[in-house]
Design a protein around this motif. Sequence first.
Motif, PDB file in Angstrom:
ATOM      1  N   LEU A 191       9.804  80.807  -5.880  1.00  0.00           N
ATOM      2  CA  LEU A 191       9.674  82.066  -6.624  1.00  0.00           C
ATOM      3  C   LEU A 191       9.508  83.192  -5.619  1.00  0.00           C
ATOM      4  N   VAL A 192      10.257  84.277  -5.794  1.00  0.00           N
ATOM      5  CA  VAL A 192      10.124  85.453  -4.921  1.00  0.00           C
ATOM      6  C   VAL A 192       9.739  86.637  -5.801  1.00  0.00           C
ATOM      7  N   VAL A 193       8.534  87.154  -5.609  1.00  0.00           N
ATOM      8  CA  VAL A 193       8.077  88.290  -6.417  1.00  0.00           C
ATOM      9  C   VAL A 193       8.268  89.570  -5.609  1.00  0.00           C
ATOM     10  N   GLY A 194       9.186  90.411  -6.053  1.00  0.00           N
ATOM     11  CA  GLY A 194       9.505  91.663  -5.344  1.00  0.00           C
ATOM     12  C   GLY A 194      10.716  91.452  -4.468  1.00  0.00           C
ATOM     13  N   CYS A 195      11.878  91.911  -4.951  1.00  0.00           N
ATOM     14  CA  CYS A 195      13.129  91.650  -4.223  1.00  0.00           C
ATOM     15  C   CYS A 195      13.624  92.899  -3.510  1.00  0.00           C
ATOM     16  N   GLY A 196      12.791  93.443  -2.643  1.00  0.00           N
ATOM     17  CA  GLY A 196      13.195  94.545  -1.768  1.00  0.00           C
ATOM     18  C   GLY A 196      13.619  93.977  -0.433  1.00  0.00           C
ATOM     19  N   GLY A 197      13.396  94.765   0.640  1.00  0.00           N
ATOM     20  CA  GLY A 197      13.845  94.367   1.976  1.00  0.00           C
ATOM     21  C   GLY A 197      13.335  93.000   2.404  1.00  0.00           C
ATOM     22  N   ASP A 198      12.042  92.728   2.190  1.00  0.00           N
ATOM     23  CA  ASP A 198      11.499  91.421   2.573  1.00  0.00           C
ATOM     24  C   ASP A 198      11.938  90.340   1.589  1.00  0.00           C
ATOM     25  N   GLY A 199      11.707  90.627   0.308  1.00  0.00           N
ATOM     26  CA  GLY A 199      11.947  89.610  -0.723  1.00  0.00           C
ATOM     27  C   GLY A 199      13.382  89.122  -0.740  1.00  0.00           C
ATOM     28  N   MET A 200      14.342  90.046  -0.562  1.00  0.00           N
ATOM     29  CA  MET A 200      15.745  89.631  -0.590  1.00  0.00           C
ATOM     30  C   MET A 200      16.028  88.671   0.565  1.00  0.00           C
ATOM     31  N   ASN A 201      15.334  88.872   1.662  1.00  0.00           N
ATOM     32  CA  ASN A 201      15.517  87.973   2.804  1.00  0.00           C
ATOM     33  C   ASN A 201      14.781  86.656   2.624  1.00  0.00           C
ATOM     34  N   VAL A 202      13.722  86.645   1.815  1.00  0.00           N
ATOM     35  CA  VAL A 202      13.116  85.364   1.444  1.00  0.00           C
ATOM     36  C   VAL A 202      14.130  84.591   0.587  1.00  0.00           C
ATOM     37  N   ARG A 213      16.230  75.682  -6.698  1.00  0.00           N
ATOM     38  CA  ARG A 213      15.958  76.703  -7.704  1.00  0.00           C
ATOM     39  C   ARG A 213      15.298  77.884  -7.005  1.00  0.00           C
ATOM     40  N   ILE A 214      15.907  79.037  -7.083  1.00  0.00           N
ATOM     41  CA  ILE A 214      15.348  80.243  -6.449  1.00  0.00           C
ATOM     42  C   ILE A 214      15.194  81.291  -7.543  1.00  0.00           C
ATOM     43  N   ILE A 215      13.949  81.515  -7.931  1.00  0.00           N
ATOM     44  CA  ILE A 215      13.669  82.435  -9.038  1.00  0.00           C
ATOM     45  C   ILE A 215      13.261  83.783  -8.460  1.00  0.00           C
ATOM     46  N   ALA A 216      14.054  84.803  -8.757  1.00  0.00           N
ATOM     47  CA  ALA A 216      13.753  86.157  -8.283  1.00  0.00           C
ATOM     48  C   ALA A 216      13.019  86.902  -9.389  1.00  0.00           C
ATOM     49  N   ALA A 217      11.959  87.613  -9.019  1.00  0.00           N
ATOM     50  CA  ALA A 217      11.230  88.422 -10.014  1.00  0.00           C
ATOM     51  C   ALA A 217      11.128  89.848  -9.502  1.00  0.00           C
ATOM     52  N   ASP A 218      11.527  90.783 -10.357  1.00  0.00           N
ATOM     53  CA  ASP A 218      11.419  92.201  -9.998  1.00  0.00           C
ATOM     54  C   ASP A 218      11.491  92.997 -11.297  1.00  0.00           C
ATOM     55  N   VAL A 261       4.868  86.343  -2.265  1.00  0.00           N
ATOM     56  CA  VAL A 261       4.372  87.605  -2.804  1.00  0.00           C
ATOM     57  C   VAL A 261       4.862  88.712  -1.869  1.00  0.00           C
ATOM     58  N   CYS A 262       5.943  89.391  -2.269  1.00  0.00           N
ATOM     59  CA  CYS A 262       6.601  90.354  -1.386  1.00  0.00           C
ATOM     60  C   CYS A 262       6.366  91.784  -1.831  1.00  0.00           C
ATOM     61  N   ILE A 263       5.541  91.977  -2.826  1.00  0.00           N
ATOM     62  CA  ILE A 263       5.172  93.343  -3.222  1.00  0.00           C
ATOM     63  C   ILE A 263       3.805  93.322  -3.889  1.00  0.00           C
ATOM     64  N   ASP A 264       3.035  94.356  -3.631  1.00  0.00           N
ATOM     65  CA  ASP A 264       1.813  94.641  -4.402  1.00  0.00           C
ATOM     66  C   ASP A 264       0.894  93.426  -4.621  1.00  0.00           C
ATOM     67  N   PRO A 265       0.410  92.799  -3.519  1.00  0.00           N
ATOM     68  CA  PRO A 265      -0.391  91.576  -3.667  1.00  0.00           C
ATOM     69  C   PRO A 265      -1.575  91.659  -4.629  1.00  0.00           C
ATOM     70  N   ALA A 286       3.550  90.849   2.002  1.00  0.00           N
ATOM     71  CA  ALA A 286       3.510  92.294   1.743  1.00  0.00           C
ATOM     72  C   ALA A 286       2.206  92.932   2.210  1.00  0.00           C
ATOM     73  N   LEU A 287       2.306  94.196   2.605  1.00  0.00           N
ATOM     74  CA  LEU A 287       1.129  94.989   2.970  1.00  0.00           C
ATOM     75  C   LEU A 287       0.373  95.397   1.711  1.00  0.00           C
ATOM     76  N   THR A 288      -0.932  95.594   1.863  1.00  0.00           N
ATOM     77  CA  THR A 288      -1.723  96.180   0.773  1.00  0.00           C
ATOM     78  C   THR A 288      -2.227  97.541   1.242  1.00  0.00           C
ATOM     79  N   PRO A 289      -2.488  98.466   0.310  1.00  0.00           N
ATOM     80  CA  PRO A 289      -3.113  99.742   0.705  1.00  0.00           C
ATOM     81  C   PRO A 289      -4.505  99.488   1.293  1.00  0.00           C
ATOM     82  N   ASP A 290      -4.962 100.402   2.159  1.00  0.00           N
ATOM     83  CA  ASP A 290      -6.290 100.273   2.774  1.00  0.00           C
ATOM     84  C   ASP A 290      -7.398 100.150   1.735  1.00  0.00           C
ATOM     85  N   THR A 291      -7.180 100.753   0.568  1.00  0.00           N
ATOM     86  CA  THR A 291      -8.233 100.754  -0.450  1.00  0.00           C
ATOM     87  C   THR A 291      -8.426  99.374  -1.083  1.00  0.00           C
ATOM     88  N   VAL A 292      -7.446  98.501  -0.931  1.00  0.00           N
ATOM     89  CA  VAL A 292      -7.579  97.144  -1.486  1.00  0.00           C
ATOM     90  C   VAL A 292      -8.245  96.266  -0.437  1.00  0.00           C
TER      91      VAL A 292
END
Length: 371
Positions: A191-202, A213-218, A261-265, A286-292
């Motif tokens: 499962l790939v959650v977030g199919c941007g630059g990183d996720g598409m390469n996963v 089975r490669i399940i893309a979620a976005d 987890v390729c976006i918004d952990p 994926a990166l998280t904001p400093d506040t998380v």
Amino acid sequence: MDTLAAVFRQVGAPVAIERVTLDPPGPTEVLVRIAAVGLCRTDYHVMRGERRVAMQPMVLGHEAAGVVEQTGAAVNGIAPGDHVVLTFIPACGTCHWCKQGLHHLCAEGPRITQGPQLDGSYRRRDHQGADVGAFCMIGGFAERTVVDQASVVVIGKDIPFDLASLVACGVPAGVGAARRRARVQPGDSVLVVGCGGDGMNVVQGARLCGASRIIAADIVPAKLDWARAFGATHGINARGEELTRAVLDLTEGRGVDHAFVCIDPPATLLPAFRATAKGGNVVVTALTPDTVTEIRIPPLELFVTQKAIMGSVYGFASPRLQIPELLDLYRKGELKLRELVTRTYRLDDINRGYADLDAGKNLRGVVVFDP
Ligand code: CXF
Ligand code: ZN
């Protein structure tokens, strides 16, 4: 000399196109004419203040490729005219990890958001004479840069620069997460959650590993279409519990062997964790904001399901070893690079490039320069 650069001066403001003074390379450094630099989301997190860097002004940009113009007296194995990819973590060569070839874990890694060169000094100044930092010790949003040889990988001259820039960050980050971190096996489900630059390469990394089975979620429908072209077998437009349920429905109720987890952990980790089979892997790319500052996983659930949660930077493999290997896969037609480039921009259009990224229009925007 002078160089044109996109300078980060203020959180929330567009980067400013300015002339900055660039000093000649020190003994272990090289002067590189940048030919292409990718618009990775990490720089955007910095511009928006979601990830803090230690100083301003700073030249951002860390997904860069170009041509060596000059080398310092102590530089080894790099010559003027060489085509190079710059790595966003340097390889000091002498630390505990570098000695084992684990350059992605280099002891100098934590300093890449500080601003100075690897040797602790500065090579750039603005029109008022203030030091200007270089993000990731690269400062790639510029016509020219000076970097330590520890950040340089020489590549073949047959690779177009816009494609070469992509193997500086997004491609190894994603492909390596599947191949090196999770070690996806033939027949596994992913499962790939977030199919941007990183996720598409996963997705393409999982395909290279022979996942069945490669399940893309976005939540951007176009990204699910793109993901199918990169090897996804299924697409899910959902988040939260709905995402977990949809994945369980596709996997006989067991969940996938590997979730990425390729976006918004903070929002996606628990749904991805619960969509993972017992004994499986959950990989955070994926990166998280400093506040998380924390993510919650019920500990009993972690214990009884015996899942592994792991971090992955640079695809958990040395960029120095991985970049030539990835370019070979591209040459053999096994790795898609051209298909990742949605659009190219001029340096003075960089803020539009980031607006397009933010609007979900781009898989990768790349800033290109005249030769
Ligand atoms: C990032 C990883 C965290 C520190 C800054 C660079 N990599 C690429 O996007
Ligand atoms: Zn990046």
